[in-house]
Write a protein that holds these residues in place. Structure first.
Motif, PDB file in Angstrom:
ATOM      1  N   ILE A  54       1.453   2.620   1.567  1.00  9.99           N
ATOM      2  CA  ILE A  54       2.632   1.745   2.162  1.00  9.99           C
ATOM      3  C   ILE A  54       2.805   0.463   1.537  1.00  9.99           C
ATOM      4  O   ILE A  54       4.241   0.146   1.247  1.00  9.99           O
ATOM      5  N   PHE A  55       1.752  -0.257   1.123  1.00  9.69           N
ATOM      6  CA  PHE A  55       2.120  -1.461   0.252  1.00  9.69           C
ATOM      7  C   PHE A  55       2.963  -1.274  -0.705  1.00  9.69           C
ATOM      8  O   PHE A  55       3.810  -2.161  -1.462  1.00  9.69           O
ATOM      9  N   VAL A  56       2.547  -0.269  -1.664  1.00 15.78           N
ATOM     10  CA  VAL A  56       3.162   0.213  -2.941  1.00 15.78           C
ATOM     11  C   VAL A  56       4.531   0.634  -2.701  1.00 15.78           C
ATOM     12  O   VAL A  56       5.542  -0.071  -3.373  1.00 15.78           O
ATOM     13  N   GLY A  57       4.786   1.326  -1.609  1.00 17.00           N
ATOM     14  CA  GLY A  57       6.187   1.537  -1.391  1.00 17.00           C
ATOM     15  C   GLY A  57       6.984   0.469  -1.054  1.00 17.00           C
ATOM     16  O   GLY A  57       8.183   0.431  -0.909  1.00 17.00           O
ATOM     17  N   ARG A  58       6.516  -0.546  -0.373  1.00 18.91           N
ATOM     18  CA  ARG A  58       7.243  -1.904  -0.093  1.00 18.91           C
ATOM     19  C   ARG A  58       7.349  -2.768  -1.097  1.00 18.91           C
ATOM     20  O   ARG A  58       7.602  -3.996  -1.021  1.00 18.91           O
ATOM     21  N   ASP A  59       6.605  -2.468  -2.459  1.00 16.42           N
ATOM     22  CA  ASP A  59       6.581  -3.511  -3.501  1.00 16.42           C
ATOM     23  C   ASP A  59       5.849  -4.871  -3.192  1.00 16.42           C
ATOM     24  O   ASP A  59       5.910  -5.588  -3.682  1.00 16.42           O
ATOM     25  N   GLU A  60       4.960  -4.477  -2.207  1.00 15.99           N
ATOM     26  CA  GLU A  60       3.922  -5.561  -2.023  1.00 15.99           C
ATOM     27  C   GLU A  60       2.547  -5.393  -2.908  1.00 15.99           C
ATOM     28  O   GLU A  60       1.289  -5.470  -2.372  1.00 15.99           O
ATOM     29  N   PHE A  61       2.661  -5.524  -4.091  1.00 13.40           N
ATOM     30  CA  PHE A  61       1.653  -5.080  -5.041  1.00 13.40           C
ATOM     31  C   PHE A  61       0.319  -6.388  -4.960  1.00 13.40           C
ATOM     32  O   PHE A  61      -0.763  -6.024  -5.224  1.00 13.40           O
ATOM     33  N   GLY A  62       0.853  -7.582  -4.707  1.00 17.57           N
ATOM     34  CA  GLY A  62      -0.013  -8.452  -4.742  1.00 17.57           C
ATOM     35  C   GLY A  62      -1.139  -8.301  -3.505  1.00 17.57           C
ATOM     36  O   GLY A  62      -2.261  -8.643  -3.851  1.00 17.57           O
ATOM     37  N   TYR A  63      -0.747  -7.512  -2.501  1.00 21.13           N
ATOM     38  CA  TYR A  63      -1.788  -7.329  -1.440  1.00 21.13           C
ATOM     39  C   TYR A  63      -2.735  -6.215  -1.876  1.00 21.13           C
ATOM     40  O   TYR A  63      -3.918  -6.405  -1.679  1.00 21.13           O
ATOM     41  N   VAL A  64      -2.379  -5.511  -2.788  1.00 24.82           N
ATOM     42  CA  VAL A  64      -2.948  -4.288  -3.203  1.00 24.82           C
ATOM     43  C   VAL A  64      -3.978  -4.907  -4.210  1.00 24.82           C
ATOM     44  O   VAL A  64      -5.267  -4.907  -4.266  1.00 24.82           O
ATOM     45  N   VAL A  65      -3.505  -5.630  -5.074  1.00 26.59           N
ATOM     46  CA  VAL A  65      -4.364  -6.388  -6.115  1.00 26.59           C
ATOM     47  C   VAL A  65      -5.499  -7.289  -5.447  1.00 26.59           C
ATOM     48  O   VAL A  65      -6.657  -7.322  -5.934  1.00 26.59           O
ATOM     49  N   GLY A  66      -4.963  -8.211  -4.572  1.00 25.90           N
ATOM     50  CA  GLY A  66      -6.113  -8.932  -3.646  1.00 25.90           C
ATOM     51  C   GLY A  66      -7.078  -8.258  -3.040  1.00 25.90           C
ATOM     52  O   GLY A  66      -8.215  -8.778  -3.114  1.00 25.90           O
ATOM     53  N   MET A  67      -6.718  -7.282  -2.478  1.00 23.82           N
ATOM     54  CA  MET A  67      -7.769  -6.663  -1.639  1.00 23.82           C
ATOM     55  C   MET A  67      -8.578  -5.788  -2.611  1.00 23.82           C
ATOM     56  O   MET A  67      -9.939  -5.784  -2.441  1.00 23.82           O
ATOM     57  N   PHE A  68      -8.130  -5.069  -3.587  1.00 25.91           N
ATOM     58  CA  PHE A  68      -8.841  -4.306  -4.415  1.00 25.91           C
ATOM     59  C   PHE A  68      -9.889  -5.230  -5.236  1.00 25.91           C
ATOM     60  O   PHE A  68     -11.175  -4.793  -5.529  1.00 25.91           O
ATOM     61  N   ALA A  69      -9.502  -6.389  -5.378  1.00 27.66           N
ATOM     62  CA  ALA A  69     -10.607  -7.353  -6.235  1.00 27.66           C
ATOM     63  C   ALA A  69     -11.773  -7.746  -5.530  1.00 27.66           C
ATOM     64  O   ALA A  69     -12.755  -7.912  -5.842  1.00 27.66           O
ATOM     65  N   ASN A  70     -11.680  -7.260  -4.133  1.00 27.83           N
ATOM     66  CA  ASN A  70     -12.765  -7.624  -3.230  1.00 27.83           C
ATOM     67  C   ASN A  70     -13.471  -6.425  -2.712  1.00 27.83           C
ATOM     68  O   ASN A  70     -14.316  -6.372  -1.619  1.00 27.83           O
ATOM     69  N   LEU A  71     -12.897  -5.119  -3.086  1.00 25.17           N
ATOM     70  CA  LEU A  71     -13.835  -3.932  -2.516  1.00 25.17           C
ATOM     71  C   LEU A  71     -15.106  -3.629  -3.243  1.00 25.17           C
ATOM     72  O   LEU A  71     -15.055  -4.127  -4.506  1.00 25.17           O
ATOM     73  N   THR A  72     -15.857  -3.045  -2.691  1.00 24.59           N
ATOM     74  CA  THR A  72     -17.052  -2.707  -3.487  1.00 24.59           C
ATOM     75  C   THR A  72     -16.912  -1.839  -4.688  1.00 24.59           C
ATOM     76  O   THR A  72     -15.869  -0.772  -4.571  1.00 24.59           O
ATOM     77  N   ASP A  73     -17.507  -1.704  -5.645  1.00 25.36           N
ATOM     78  CA  ASP A  73     -17.403  -0.298  -6.690  1.00 25.36           C
ATOM     79  C   ASP A  73     -17.793   0.788  -5.727  1.00 25.36           C
ATOM     80  O   ASP A  73     -17.192   1.807  -6.216  1.00 25.36           O
ATOM     81  N   ALA A  74     -18.546   0.992  -4.748  1.00 23.21           N
ATOM     82  CA  ALA A  74     -19.177   2.213  -4.181  1.00 23.21           C
ATOM     83  C   ALA A  74     -17.649   2.748  -3.252  1.00 23.21           C
ATOM     84  O   ALA A  74     -17.373   4.120  -3.386  1.00 23.21           O
ATOM     85  N   ARG A  75     -17.117   1.920  -2.887  1.00 23.54           N
ATOM     86  CA  ARG A  75     -15.674   2.101  -2.214  1.00 23.54           C
ATOM     87  C   ARG A  75     -14.724   2.722  -3.294  1.00 23.54           C
ATOM     88  O   ARG A  75     -13.915   3.550  -3.094  1.00 23.54           O
ATOM     89  N   MET A  76     -14.712   1.861  -4.263  1.00 26.51           N
ATOM     90  CA  MET A  76     -13.489   2.194  -5.342  1.00 26.51           C
ATOM     91  C   MET A  76     -13.737   3.546  -5.899  1.00 26.51           C
ATOM     92  O   MET A  76     -12.816   4.062  -6.390  1.00 26.51           O
ATOM     93  N   THR A  77     -15.028   4.088  -5.953  1.00 26.20           N
ATOM     94  CA  THR A  77     -15.223   5.282  -6.563  1.00 26.20           C
ATOM     95  C   THR A  77     -15.722   6.335  -5.872  1.00 26.20           C
ATOM     96  O   THR A  77     -15.872   7.570  -5.901  1.00 26.20           O
ATOM     97  N   SER A  78     -15.396   6.178  -4.289  1.00 31.61           N
ATOM     98  CA  SER A  78     -15.839   7.009  -3.153  1.00 31.61           C
ATOM     99  C   SER A  78     -14.630   8.270  -3.161  1.00 31.61           C
ATOM    100  O   SER A  78     -13.453   7.904  -3.287  1.00 31.61           O
ATOM    101  N   THR A  79     -15.047   9.254  -2.961  1.00 32.88           N
ATOM    102  CA  THR A  79     -14.183  10.635  -2.670  1.00 32.88           C
ATOM    103  C   THR A  79     -14.473  11.162  -1.277  1.00 32.88           C
ATOM    104  O   THR A  79     -13.927  12.302  -0.911  1.00 32.88           O
ATOM    105  N   LYS A  80     -15.222  10.451  -0.521  1.00 36.69           N
ATOM    106  CA  LYS A  80     -15.511  10.827   0.652  1.00 36.69           C
ATOM    107  C   LYS A  80     -14.524  10.328   1.934  1.00 36.69           C
ATOM    108  O   LYS A  80     -14.236   9.280   1.871  1.00 36.69           O
ATOM    109  N   ALA A  81     -13.896  11.410   2.487  1.00 36.92           N
ATOM    110  CA  ALA A  81     -12.857  10.874   3.204  1.00 36.92           C
ATOM    111  C   ALA A  81     -13.595  10.105   4.525  1.00 36.92           C
ATOM    112  O   ALA A  81     -13.483   9.171   5.380  1.00 36.92           O
TER     113      ALA A  81
END
Length: 81
Positions: A54-81
């Motif tokens: 939704i953020f990407v579809g709205r061209d709100e990339f700053g939110y994506v970048v800001g939140m991704f900067a604070n995600l853990t490595d475990a979540r960024m590499t997770s494939t578990k739903a």
């Protein structure tokens, strides 16, 4: 805080994806960016990806970048739903 995040993420899983993305955006805009990322991380993978789309579809990339900067490595590499 973990228990609160789990309760909030459960609620976010029950509401419309657009509204969930809007709530993450509001939290992010407060001086609580790490909490927005923690909430995104505590959500199901399906719901998290939905919010990011939704953020990407709205061209709100700053939110994506800001939140991704604070995600853990475990979540960024997770494939578990």
């Amino acid at each position: 805080m973990k228990g609160e995040l789990e309760a909030i993420s459960e609620r976010l899983g029950e509401i419309d994806a657009e509204l969930a993305a809007d709530l993450l955006k509001v939290i992010y805009d407060l001086p609580e960016t790490p909490e927005a990322a923690a909430l995104l991380e505590s959500m199901s993978l399906v719901r998290s990806v939905g919010a990011i789309r939704i953020f990407v579809g709205r061209d709100e990339f700053g939110y994506v970048v800001g939140m991704f900067a604070n995600l853990t490595d475990a979540r960024m590499t997770s494939t578990k739903a």
